[in-house]
Motif scaffolding. Structure first.
Motif, PDB file in Angstrom:
ATOM      1  N   THR A  13       0.874  -1.239  -0.006  1.00 51.91           N
ATOM      2  CA  THR A  13      -0.062   0.074   0.110  1.00 51.91           C
ATOM      3  C   THR A  13       0.843   1.230  -0.033  1.00 51.91           C
ATOM      4  O   THR A  13       0.539   2.230  -0.485  1.00 51.91           O
ATOM      5  CB  THR A  13      -0.748   0.133   1.058  1.00 51.91           C
ATOM      6  N   VAL A  14       1.927   1.098   0.671  1.00 54.69           N
ATOM      7  CA  VAL A  14       2.918   2.453   0.656  1.00 54.69           C
ATOM      8  C   VAL A  14       3.678   2.519  -0.484  1.00 54.69           C
ATOM      9  O   VAL A  14       3.706   3.672  -1.206  1.00 54.69           O
ATOM     10  CB  VAL A  14       4.036   2.096   1.935  1.00 54.69           C
ATOM     11  N   VAL A  15       3.883   1.478  -1.288  1.00 54.45           N
ATOM     12  CA  VAL A  15       4.719   1.525  -2.511  1.00 54.45           C
ATOM     13  C   VAL A  15       3.539   2.254  -3.507  1.00 54.45           C
ATOM     14  O   VAL A  15       3.829   2.987  -4.377  1.00 54.45           O
ATOM     15  CB  VAL A  15       5.104   0.015  -2.886  1.00 54.45           C
ATOM     16  N   ASP A  16       2.239   1.796  -3.360  1.00 47.32           N
ATOM     17  CA  ASP A  16       1.452   2.316  -4.425  1.00 47.32           C
ATOM     18  C   ASP A  16       0.998   3.470  -4.113  1.00 47.32           C
ATOM     19  O   ASP A  16       0.918   4.375  -5.288  1.00 47.32           O
ATOM     20  CB  ASP A  16       0.033   1.483  -4.122  1.00 47.32           C
ATOM     21  N   ASN A  17       0.971   4.101  -2.889  1.00 49.34           N
ATOM     22  CA  ASN A  17       0.880   5.681  -2.814  1.00 49.34           C
ATOM     23  C   ASN A  17       2.023   6.534  -3.116  1.00 49.34           C
ATOM     24  O   ASN A  17       1.772   7.504  -3.605  1.00 49.34           O
ATOM     25  CB  ASN A  17       0.832   5.725  -1.110  1.00 49.34           C
ATOM     26  N   VAL A  18       3.374   5.795  -3.036  1.00 45.91           N
ATOM     27  CA  VAL A  18       4.640   6.466  -3.581  1.00 45.91           C
ATOM     28  C   VAL A  18       4.450   6.813  -4.841  1.00 45.91           C
ATOM     29  O   VAL A  18       4.674   7.677  -5.608  1.00 45.91           O
ATOM     30  CB  VAL A  18       5.756   5.800  -3.054  1.00 45.91           C
ATOM     31  N   LEU A  19       4.156   5.620  -5.605  1.00 46.79           N
ATOM     32  CA  LEU A  19       4.024   5.625  -7.267  1.00 46.79           C
ATOM     33  C   LEU A  19       3.056   6.389  -7.635  1.00 46.79           C
ATOM     34  O   LEU A  19       3.419   7.286  -8.731  1.00 46.79           O
ATOM     35  CB  LEU A  19       3.925   4.296  -7.617  1.00 46.79           C
ATOM     36  N   ALA A  20       1.947   6.708  -6.954  1.00 41.94           N
ATOM     37  CA  ALA A  20       0.918   7.496  -7.330  1.00 41.94           C
ATOM     38  C   ALA A  20       1.539   9.116  -7.137  1.00 41.94           C
ATOM     39  O   ALA A  20       1.164   9.757  -8.069  1.00 41.94           O
ATOM     40  CB  ALA A  20      -0.408   7.229  -6.553  1.00 41.94           C
ATOM     41  N   PHE A  21       1.937   9.211  -6.090  1.00 40.67           N
ATOM     42  CA  PHE A  21       2.711  10.529  -5.858  1.00 40.67           C
ATOM     43  C   PHE A  21       3.632  11.165  -6.949  1.00 40.67           C
ATOM     44  O   PHE A  21       3.648  12.216  -7.407  1.00 40.67           O
ATOM     45  CB  PHE A  21       3.175  10.763  -4.560  1.00 40.67           C
TER      46      PHE A  21
END
Length: 306
Positions: free
Chosen positions: A270-278
């Motif tokens: 979930t953290v990886v997904d949020n980082v990539l979205a940012f």
């Protein structure tokens, strides 16, 4: 834990007799990583796909990595007692966004040489990789690596945006945490601070202000995403709160997790997904600067008719 307690007892007992020997031991423990991290089995395939190279910093051989074709480079900066392979969960996602991850194993870490590393060596590596591969579209940094990256950005290394995961804000917290873990008495703590200033970082100025990521936030104008776990027992959650207070909510977005601790938060999907979205968001367009209209030069009054 038993080993830590033994070191604590030995250091403090010896310090009552003479400062120099236990002070030197404490200093060596502070500046040398206790052990090197290895590439995990789950990281091996992606880690081995990287194009590797070397840099030399202060006579220490440094292993550097690059994935992709070099377009839209993104720097990955690991923390203390870690290595570049810990960012493997981000590599494929960055490649899918058309970005090229760039990373390194700091001196005394991973596959690099040396037995110690300083924040200034991190700073030099970030700057030299920027000259070779940059300017960086973004940087993703973990723990101590976040403090080092913010220093590099404040001192002129161009980075389009920053992700700080479990990031350290206060450089002085390193001494505070080391003192708490080893149980140093006040005499040994003062001796450690003196050795850091005079032997580890001589000539670096006021290191407790210069290397503090909250000292001059106006020098870093890039958008920042900070991710931190409430249960982090290595770099407390308060460190990211200090970053948010320094940079403001408009510039820094803080995501708070729970139950992931200091290390698992980096690889949590979930953290990886949020980082990539940012990182995939469009960068804000700077407001146009109004150009003042030119003021016409005064004209001389007409001469009276004869």
């Amino acid at each position: 834990m038993a080993a830590t307690a033994l070191v604590r007892t030995a250091l403090n007992a010896t310090s009552r007799v003479a400062t120099a020997p236990p002070g030197r031991v404490a200093f060596e423990l502070f500046r040398h990583p206790v052990r090197r991290s290895r590439v995990r089995p789950a990281e091996r395939e992606v880690h081995d796909r990287a194009t590797t190279g070397e840099l030399v910093v202060n006579g220490k051989r440094v292993r550097v990595y690059r994935w992709g074709d070099g377009a839209r480079p993104v720097l990955l900066v690991h923390g203390w007692r870690s290595r570049a392979s810990r960012f493997v969960p981000y590599v494929q996602g960055l490649l899918d966004l058309g970005m090229s991850p760039v990373a390194f194993d700091a001196p005394a870490h991973g596959d690099s040489g040396g037995r110690s590393v300083t924040i200034l060596e991190y700073r030099e590596l970030i700057g030299r990789l920027s000259e070779r591969h940059g300017p960086f579209e973004a940087a993703v940094a973990h723990s101590f690596g976040a403090c080092c990256t913010l220093l590099a950005m404040a001192e002129g290394v161009p980075v389009g945006r920053l992700v700080s995961v479990a990031g350290l804000a206060e450089f002085g917290y390193l001494v505070e945490a080391f003192t708490a873990v080893t149980g140093l008495n006040e005499r040994l703590e003062r001796d450690l601070v003196r050795r850091i200033e005079q032997r580890l970082l001589p000539g670096a100025g006021d290191i407790w202000r210069r290397f503090d990521a909250t000292h001059r936030p106006e020098l870093v104008t890039a958008p920042i995403l900070a991710v931190h776990d409430e249960d982090d027992d290595v770099v407390p959650y308060r460190q990211s709160q200090l970053l948010r207070a320094a940079y403001g909510e408009e510039q820094l977005r803080l995501i708070t997790t729970r139950g992931l601790g200091h290390r698992r938060v980096l690889s949590e999907p979930t953290v990886v997904d949020n980082v990539l979205a940012f990182l995939s968001e469009p960068l804000p367009v700077p407001a146009p600067v109004a150009t003042p209209l030119p003021v016409p030069a005064p004209t001389a009054p007409a001469a009276p008719a004869a």
